[in-house]
Design a protein around this motif. Structure first.
Motif, PDB file in Angstrom:
ATOM      1  N   GLN A 234     -35.687  27.214 -22.261  1.00 32.55           N
ATOM      2  CA  GLN A 234     -35.550  27.778 -23.594  1.00 32.55           C
ATOM      3  C   GLN A 234     -34.092  27.695 -24.045  1.00 32.55           C
ATOM      4  OE1 GLN A 234     -37.298  31.628 -23.987  1.00 32.55           O
ATOM      5  NE2 GLN A 234     -36.360  31.983 -25.968  1.00 32.55           N
ATOM      6  N   PRO A 235     -33.850  27.370 -25.298  1.00 36.02           N
ATOM      7  CA  PRO A 235     -32.468  27.308 -25.787  1.00 36.02           C
ATOM      8  C   PRO A 235     -31.769  28.667 -25.715  1.00 36.02           C
ATOM      9  CG  PRO A 235     -33.984  26.296 -27.359  1.00 36.02           C
ATOM     10  CD  PRO A 235     -34.813  26.991 -26.325  1.00 36.02           C
ATOM     11  N   TRP A 236     -30.456  28.624 -25.464  1.00 31.12           N
ATOM     12  CA  TRP A 236     -29.637  29.824 -25.521  1.00 31.12           C
ATOM     13  C   TRP A 236     -28.276  29.449 -26.083  1.00 31.12           C
ATOM     14  CZ3 TRP A 236     -30.137  27.256 -20.873  1.00 31.12           C
ATOM     15  CH2 TRP A 236     -28.952  26.911 -20.237  1.00 31.12           C
ATOM     16  N   TRP A 237     -27.578  30.479 -26.545  1.00 33.20           N
ATOM     17  CA  TRP A 237     -26.293  30.270 -27.188  1.00 33.20           C
ATOM     18  C   TRP A 237     -25.303  31.322 -26.711  1.00 33.20           C
ATOM     19  CZ3 TRP A 237     -31.039  30.456 -29.483  1.00 33.20           C
ATOM     20  CH2 TRP A 237     -31.512  29.257 -30.038  1.00 33.20           C
ATOM     21  N   ALA A 238     -24.025  31.037 -26.877  1.00 36.49           N
ATOM     22  CA  ALA A 238     -22.961  31.981 -26.536  1.00 36.49           C
ATOM     23  C   ALA A 238     -22.595  32.861 -27.729  1.00 36.49           C
ATOM     24  CB  ALA A 238     -21.717  31.219 -26.070  1.00 36.49           C
ATOM     25  N   ASP A 239     -23.214  32.610 -28.870  1.00 32.75           N
ATOM     26  CA  ASP A 239     -22.855  33.337 -30.088  1.00 32.75           C
ATOM     27  C   ASP A 239     -24.095  33.617 -30.927  1.00 32.75           C
ATOM     28  OD1 ASP A 239     -22.968  30.444 -30.566  1.00 32.75           O
ATOM     29  OD2 ASP A 239     -22.394  30.978 -32.620  1.00 32.75           O
ATOM     30  N   PRO A 240     -24.061  34.691 -31.717  1.00 29.54           N
ATOM     31  CA  PRO A 240     -25.232  35.037 -32.529  1.00 29.54           C
ATOM     32  C   PRO A 240     -25.494  34.055 -33.663  1.00 29.54           C
ATOM     33  CG  PRO A 240     -23.425  36.532 -33.003  1.00 29.54           C
ATOM     34  CD  PRO A 240     -22.993  35.684 -31.835  1.00 29.54           C
ATOM     35  N   GLY A 241     -24.498  33.263 -34.051  1.00 32.36           N
ATOM     36  CA  GLY A 241     -24.681  32.254 -35.084  1.00 32.36           C
ATOM     37  C   GLY A 241     -25.289  30.961 -34.569  1.00 32.36           C
TER      38      GLY A 241
ATOM     39  N   GLN B  95     -24.085  28.572 -32.683  1.00 27.22           N
ATOM     40  CA  GLN B  95     -23.211  27.399 -32.814  1.00 27.22           C
ATOM     41  C   GLN B  95     -22.791  26.847 -31.452  1.00 27.22           C
ATOM     42  OE1 GLN B  95     -22.543  26.070 -35.972  1.00 27.22           O
ATOM     43  NE2 GLN B  95     -24.153  27.556 -36.383  1.00 27.22           N
ATOM     44  N   ARG B  96     -22.816  27.685 -30.429  1.00 26.94           N
ATOM     45  CA  ARG B  96     -22.347  27.273 -29.102  1.00 26.94           C
ATOM     46  C   ARG B  96     -23.527  27.220 -28.126  1.00 26.94           C
ATOM     47  NH1 ARG B  96     -17.970  31.532 -27.832  1.00 26.94           N
ATOM     48  NH2 ARG B  96     -18.028  30.454 -25.832  1.00 26.94           N
ATOM     49  N   ALA B  97     -24.309  26.160 -28.226  1.00 25.05           N
ATOM     50  CA  ALA B  97     -25.510  26.003 -27.408  1.00 25.05           C
ATOM     51  C   ALA B  97     -25.162  25.784 -25.941  1.00 25.05           C
ATOM     52  CB  ALA B  97     -26.346  24.836 -27.923  1.00 25.05           C
ATOM     53  N   ASN B  98     -26.015  26.322 -25.073  1.00 26.35           N
ATOM     54  CA  ASN B  98     -25.921  26.122 -23.626  1.00 26.35           C
ATOM     55  C   ASN B  98     -24.585  26.567 -23.046  1.00 26.35           C
ATOM     56  OD1 ASN B  98     -28.522  24.972 -23.709  1.00 26.35           O
ATOM     57  ND2 ASN B  98     -27.632  23.023 -24.280  1.00 26.35           N
ATOM     58  N   GLU B  99     -23.991  27.583 -23.661  1.00 24.98           N
ATOM     59  CA  GLU B  99     -22.759  28.180 -23.145  1.00 24.98           C
ATOM     60  C   GLU B  99     -22.994  29.656 -22.876  1.00 24.98           C
ATOM     61  OE1 GLU B  99     -19.130  27.498 -25.344  1.00 24.98           O
ATOM     62  OE2 GLU B  99     -19.991  25.691 -26.237  1.00 24.98           O
ATOM     63  N   ILE B 100     -22.187  30.201 -21.971  1.00 23.71           N
ATOM     64  CA  ILE B 100     -22.187  31.636 -21.705  1.00 23.71           C
ATOM     65  C   ILE B 100     -20.892  32.203 -22.263  1.00 23.71           C
ATOM     66  CG2 ILE B 100     -22.118  33.417 -19.922  1.00 23.71           C
ATOM     67  CD1 ILE B 100     -23.827  31.590 -18.176  1.00 23.71           C
ATOM     68  N   ASN B 101     -20.999  33.245 -23.047  1.00 24.21           N
ATOM     69  CA  ASN B 101     -19.851  33.916 -23.637  1.00 24.21           C
ATOM     70  C   ASN B 101     -19.238  34.834 -22.580  1.00 24.21           C
ATOM     71  OD1 ASN B 101     -18.238  35.815 -25.070  1.00 24.21           O
ATOM     72  ND2 ASN B 101     -19.416  35.449 -26.924  1.00 24.21           N
ATOM     73  N   ASP B 102     -17.912  34.783 -22.414  1.00 18.41           N
ATOM     74  CA  ASP B 102     -17.245  35.632 -21.419  1.00 18.41           C
ATOM     75  C   ASP B 102     -16.390  36.720 -22.088  1.00 18.41           C
ATOM     76  OD1 ASP B 102     -15.154  34.120 -22.403  1.00 18.41           O
ATOM     77  OD2 ASP B 102     -14.528  33.354 -20.461  1.00 18.41           O
ATOM     78  N   TYR B 103     -16.747  37.097 -23.312  1.00 25.88           N
ATOM     79  CA  TYR B 103     -16.021  38.118 -24.059  1.00 25.88           C
ATOM     80  C   TYR B 103     -15.891  39.409 -23.244  1.00 25.88           C
ATOM     81  CZ  TYR B 103     -14.896  41.513 -27.664  1.00 25.88           C
ATOM     82  OH  TYR B 103     -14.296  42.508 -28.390  1.00 25.88           O
ATOM     83  N   GLY B 104     -14.684  39.948 -23.182  1.00 29.07           N
ATOM     84  CA  GLY B 104     -14.452  41.221 -22.503  1.00 29.07           C
ATOM     85  C   GLY B 104     -14.573  41.163 -20.994  1.00 29.07           C
TER      86      GLY B 104
ATOM     87  N   VAL C 231     -25.388  36.046 -23.407  1.00 28.65           N
ATOM     88  CA  VAL C 231     -26.081  34.929 -24.046  1.00 28.65           C
ATOM     89  C   VAL C 231     -27.073  35.493 -25.059  1.00 28.65           C
ATOM     90  CG1 VAL C 231     -25.856  33.299 -22.120  1.00 28.65           C
ATOM     91  CG2 VAL C 231     -27.876  34.755 -22.268  1.00 28.65           C
ATOM     92  N   TYR C 232     -27.412  34.636 -26.014  1.00 26.72           N
ATOM     93  CA  TYR C 232     -28.358  34.953 -27.078  1.00 26.72           C
ATOM     94  C   TYR C 232     -29.511  33.968 -27.003  1.00 26.72           C
ATOM     95  CZ  TYR C 232     -24.328  37.432 -29.030  1.00 26.72           C
ATOM     96  OH  TYR C 232     -23.258  38.277 -29.216  1.00 26.72           O
ATOM     97  N   PHE C 233     -30.725  34.441 -27.297  1.00 27.98           N
ATOM     98  CA  PHE C 233     -31.902  33.580 -27.294  1.00 27.98           C
ATOM     99  C   PHE C 233     -32.983  34.226 -28.152  1.00 27.98           C
ATOM    100  CE2 PHE C 233     -31.834  36.382 -23.676  1.00 27.98           C
ATOM    101  CZ  PHE C 233     -33.116  36.885 -23.558  1.00 27.98           C
TER     102      PHE C 233
END
Length: 122
Positions: free
Chosen positions: A83-90, A92-101, A106-108
């Motif tokens: 299933q597709p996932w993104w690092a951002d709610p928009g 725009q950054r597919a198949n990445e994990i956000n490391d904020y904080g 991830v978003y899906f």
């Protein structure tokens, strides 16, 4: 008096499909029926009440703070579904994990197009 979120209704086309998806992805106990709804209880006492509704279903965002091991397990299930996932709610950054904080997030999308987020640090 303090205010606490107790529950919210999640509109969906098929409450069984949507509730099962969430409980499987997050490793939660099965949803329990309550009147016309299926109830998913979270560890902090809040419940998500899945309720059938006719399309179109307006997309909402639901974010889940989970531990590192639970993130690993949920992320593995997401990948196993291909299933597709993104690092951002928009989305725009597919198949990445956000490391904020210093954590991971991830978003899906769920079956009704609700944007779900799992994250390990606030």
């Amino acid at each position: 008096m303090s205010a606490q979120l107790n529950h919210t209704i999640i509109w969906c086309r098929d409450k069984q499909t949507s509730a099962n998806y969430l409980t499987e992805m997050l490793g939660l106990p099965r949803a329990q029926p309550f009147g016309p709804m299926l109830i998913v209880k979270l560890d902090n006492g809040v419940s998500l009440d899945f309720y059938n509704n006719d399309p179109p279903i307006a997309s909402q965002h639901y974010a889940f703070l989970i531990g590192d091991e639970d993130f690993d397990a949920a992320f593995a299930r997401l990948q196993a579904r291909q299933q597709p996932w993104w690092a951002d709610p928009g989305k725009q950054r597919a198949n990445e994990i956000n490391d904020y904080g210093g954590g991971r997030r991830v978003y899906f999308d769920d079956p009704d197009g609700h944007l779900l987020e799992i994250f390990t640090r606030e």
